[in-house]
Design a protein around this motif. Structure first.
Motif, PDB file in Angstrom:
ATOM      1  N   VAL A 226       0.838  -1.205   0.000  1.00 62.94           N
ATOM      2  CA  VAL A 226       0.000   0.000   0.000  1.00 62.94           C
ATOM      3  C   VAL A 226       0.869   1.248   0.000  1.00 62.94           C
ATOM      4  O   VAL A 226       0.557   2.242  -0.659  1.00 62.94           O
ATOM      5  N   ALA A 227       1.982   1.219   0.728  1.00 64.73           N
ATOM      6  CA  ALA A 227       2.882   2.381   0.768  1.00 64.73           C
ATOM      7  C   ALA A 227       3.448   2.686  -0.619  1.00 64.73           C
ATOM      8  O   ALA A 227       3.579   3.855  -1.001  1.00 64.73           O
ATOM      9  N   GLU A 228       3.770   1.645  -1.372  1.00 61.35           N
ATOM     10  CA  GLU A 228       4.277   1.854  -2.734  1.00 61.35           C
ATOM     11  C   GLU A 228       3.247   2.591  -3.592  1.00 61.35           C
ATOM     12  O   GLU A 228       3.584   3.474  -4.385  1.00 61.35           O
ATOM     13  N   GLN A 229       1.987   2.226  -3.425  1.00 63.59           N
ATOM     14  CA  GLN A 229       0.923   2.905  -4.164  1.00 63.59           C
ATOM     15  C   GLN A 229       0.701   4.317  -3.612  1.00 63.59           C
ATOM     16  O   GLN A 229       0.470   5.264  -4.373  1.00 63.59           O
ATOM     17  N   ALA A 230       0.800   4.452  -2.292  1.00 64.03           N
ATOM     18  CA  ALA A 230       0.481   5.721  -1.640  1.00 64.03           C
ATOM     19  C   ALA A 230       1.507   6.813  -1.923  1.00 64.03           C
ATOM     20  O   ALA A 230       1.187   7.999  -1.808  1.00 64.03           O
ATOM     21  N   VAL A 231       2.711   6.441  -2.279  1.00 61.43           N
ATOM     22  CA  VAL A 231       3.715   7.461  -2.629  1.00 61.43           C
ATOM     23  C   VAL A 231       3.172   8.362  -3.736  1.00 61.43           C
ATOM     24  O   VAL A 231       3.414   9.576  -3.761  1.00 61.43           O
ATOM     25  N   GLY A 232       2.393   7.760  -4.628  1.00 61.33           N
ATOM     26  CA  GLY A 232       1.808   8.530  -5.723  1.00 61.33           C
ATOM     27  C   GLY A 232       0.742   9.504  -5.266  1.00 61.33           C
ATOM     28  O   GLY A 232       0.375  10.435  -5.997  1.00 61.33           O
ATOM     29  N   PHE A 233       0.212   9.302  -4.038  1.00 65.53           N
ATOM     30  CA  PHE A 233      -0.795  10.222  -3.524  1.00 65.53           C
ATOM     31  C   PHE A 233      -0.190  11.577  -3.159  1.00 65.53           C
ATOM     32  O   PHE A 233      -0.921  12.541  -2.943  1.00 65.53           O
ATOM     33  N   GLY A 234       1.149  11.628  -3.081  1.00 68.15           N
ATOM     34  CA  GLY A 234       1.793  12.878  -2.681  1.00 68.15           C
ATOM     35  C   GLY A 234       1.412  14.038  -3.577  1.00 68.15           C
ATOM     36  O   GLY A 234       1.213  15.166  -3.105  1.00 68.15           O
ATOM     37  N   ARG A 235       1.261  13.771  -4.876  1.00 64.62           N
ATOM     38  CA  ARG A 235       0.906  14.850  -5.803  1.00 64.62           C
ATOM     39  C   ARG A 235      -0.520  15.343  -5.577  1.00 64.62           C
ATOM     40  O   ARG A 235      -0.894  16.431  -6.054  1.00 64.62           O
ATOM     41  N   LEU A 236      -1.328  14.545  -4.857  1.00 64.10           N
ATOM     42  CA  LEU A 236      -2.707  14.949  -4.575  1.00 64.10           C
ATOM     43  C   LEU A 236      -2.826  15.798  -3.319  1.00 64.10           C
ATOM     44  O   LEU A 236      -3.875  16.405  -3.085  1.00 64.10           O
ATOM     45  N   SER A 237      -1.773  15.833  -2.513  1.00 62.27           N
ATOM     46  CA  SER A 237      -1.836  16.513  -1.214  1.00 62.27           C
ATOM     47  C   SER A 237      -2.347  17.946  -1.312  1.00 62.27           C
ATOM     48  O   SER A 237      -3.187  18.360  -0.490  1.00 62.27           O
ATOM     49  N   ALA A 255      -9.870  19.434  -7.709  1.00 60.62           N
ATOM     50  CA  ALA A 255      -9.068  20.460  -8.385  1.00 60.62           C
ATOM     51  C   ALA A 255     -10.008  21.354  -9.172  1.00 60.62           C
ATOM     52  O   ALA A 255     -10.861  20.853  -9.913  1.00 60.62           O
ATOM     53  N   ASP A 256      -9.872  22.671  -8.982  1.00 64.76           N
ATOM     54  CA  ASP A 256     -10.730  23.642  -9.667  1.00 64.76           C
ATOM     55  C   ASP A 256     -12.210  23.358  -9.431  1.00 64.76           C
ATOM     56  O   ASP A 256     -13.045  23.508 -10.334  1.00 64.76           O
ATOM     57  N   GLY A 257     -12.521  22.924  -8.195  1.00 65.67           N
ATOM     58  CA  GLY A 257     -13.901  22.655  -7.848  1.00 65.67           C
ATOM     59  C   GLY A 257     -14.449  21.348  -8.382  1.00 65.67           C
ATOM     60  O   GLY A 257     -15.624  21.026  -8.163  1.00 65.67           O
ATOM     61  N   LEU A 289     -21.295  17.047  -1.853  1.00 66.88           N
ATOM     62  CA  LEU A 289     -19.943  17.298  -1.333  1.00 66.88           C
ATOM     63  C   LEU A 289     -19.897  18.689  -0.695  1.00 66.88           C
ATOM     64  O   LEU A 289     -19.446  19.657  -1.324  1.00 66.88           O
ATOM     65  N   PRO A 290     -20.351  18.812   0.545  1.00 65.90           N
ATOM     66  CA  PRO A 290     -20.417  20.124   1.194  1.00 65.90           C
ATOM     67  C   PRO A 290     -19.053  20.782   1.373  1.00 65.90           C
ATOM     68  O   PRO A 290     -18.973  22.007   1.483  1.00 65.90           O
ATOM     69  N   VAL A 291     -17.973  19.995   1.394  1.00 68.32           N
ATOM     70  CA  VAL A 291     -16.638  20.587   1.592  1.00 68.32           C
ATOM     71  C   VAL A 291     -16.190  21.371   0.365  1.00 68.32           C
ATOM     72  O   VAL A 291     -15.210  22.115   0.435  1.00 68.32           O
ATOM     73  N   LEU A 292     -16.884  21.223  -0.768  1.00 69.62           N
ATOM     74  CA  LEU A 292     -16.530  21.997  -1.969  1.00 69.62           C
ATOM     75  C   LEU A 292     -17.321  23.286  -2.052  1.00 69.62           C
ATOM     76  O   LEU A 292     -17.112  24.061  -2.967  1.00 69.62           O
TER      77      LEU A 292
END
Length: 292
Positions: A226-237, A255-257, A289-292
């Motif tokens: 899972v960590a190997e896959q999750a490294v790619g989540f960094g760009r989503l932070s 991104a952009d609403g 999605l109230p957070v948007l």
């Protein structure tokens, strides 16, 4: 008082409970609403003069409707091999919308709903009705056309699977959020060891990309995988917005609403034990999605 008005008022008294039953049975907000509406139509047509407990009668009707939906869904799944992520309920971090409180009572996390999706229709009905709503096995038996002892066995099998695959999350939301923040910090920094440290050794990652991504549910197991896959989540932070997903710490990535994914985290014992990701563009557009 007009009889129709009286009946409507009695039904509305039970609506929140019926929606909670249907959501746990189906994992779909729209299908739960349809099941509750069907219960109202049947009530409107039925002679209930001999019904002593209207709430129990309505619960039975909703459960039977949901059981039919589950059986139909199981047949379609056998034909298409489709695996569907349950509908998440998104709330701002400030708290759960009162409209959703009944749906999410008793910590109905997304991971629990995912496990319920793996049960047979009869097992799911027995577990939801008995373990979540204390419906006697005698009543469950009549719905499933089994004996009370057999209904008890259905619930027991379901309970073992739920306990083994959907551990109860830490009750402290602040602690959950700290762990999720640590996960994203490690992913953003590309710190593989820090990611492994925040993940439970037996963590599971499930991701539903929908038809755009070949209608494929990806399931990964183990901290290092899972960590190997999750490294790619960094760009989503930078695009991850904190939210409550089924009452637990999670994020909406946008991104952009435009929503890209919903990520639900199950945190237990200070570690991430499950990550459930909904990335189906069609379903994301339908979510509130109230957070948007």
């Amino acid at each position: 008082m007009d009889e129709k008005v009286w009946l409507t008022e009695r039904f509305e008294e039970h609506r929140a409970h019926l929606q909670a039953v249907a959501y746990r049975m189906l994992g779909s907000v729209s299908e739960a609403d349809d099941a509750v509406q069907e219960a109202w139509l049947r009530l409107d047509r039925a002679d209930t003069s001999g019904v002593e407990n209207l709430g129990a009668w309505l619960t039975t009707v909703v459960a039977r409707v949901c059981l039919n939906v589950l059986r139909s869904r199981e047949h379609r799944r056998e034909e298409s091999f489709e695996v569907r992520m349950p509908d998440p309920i998104i709330s701002p971090e400030s708290g759960i919308d009162p409209e959703h409180e009944a749906l999410l009572a008793d910590s109905v996390g997304l991971a629990l709903l995912v496990v319920l999706e793996t049960l047979s229709p009869a097992e799911r009905l027995a577990f939801v009705l008995h373990d979540m709503f204390a419906v006697p096995f005698e009543e469950i038996a009549s719905m499933t056309e089994r004996s009370p002892a057999a209904a008890r066995q259905l619930a027991s099998r379901a309970r073992r699977r739920v306990q083994g695959q959907a551990p109860a999350p830490d009750p402290d939301l602040a602690r959950q959020r700290d762990v999720v923040n640590a996960f994203f910090a490690a992913a953003r920094d590309g710190d593989f060891d820090a990611l492994v440290a925040v993940l439970d050794p037996d963590v599971v990652l499930r991701s539903d990309g929908g038809v755009v991504r070949a209608r494929q549910t990806v399931v990964l197991n183990g901290a290092r995988t899972v960590a190997e896959q999750a490294v790619g989540f960094g760009r989503l932070s930078p695009f991850a917005r904190p939210a409550l997903v089924n009452g637990a710490a999670g994020v909406v990535v946008a991104a952009d609403g435009r929503p890209l994914s919903v990520m639900a985290f199950t945190v237990a014992g200070g570690k991430v034990v499950a990550i459930d990701v909904l990335a189906d563009p069609e379903r994301l557009r339908e979510l509130d999605l109230p957070v948007l």
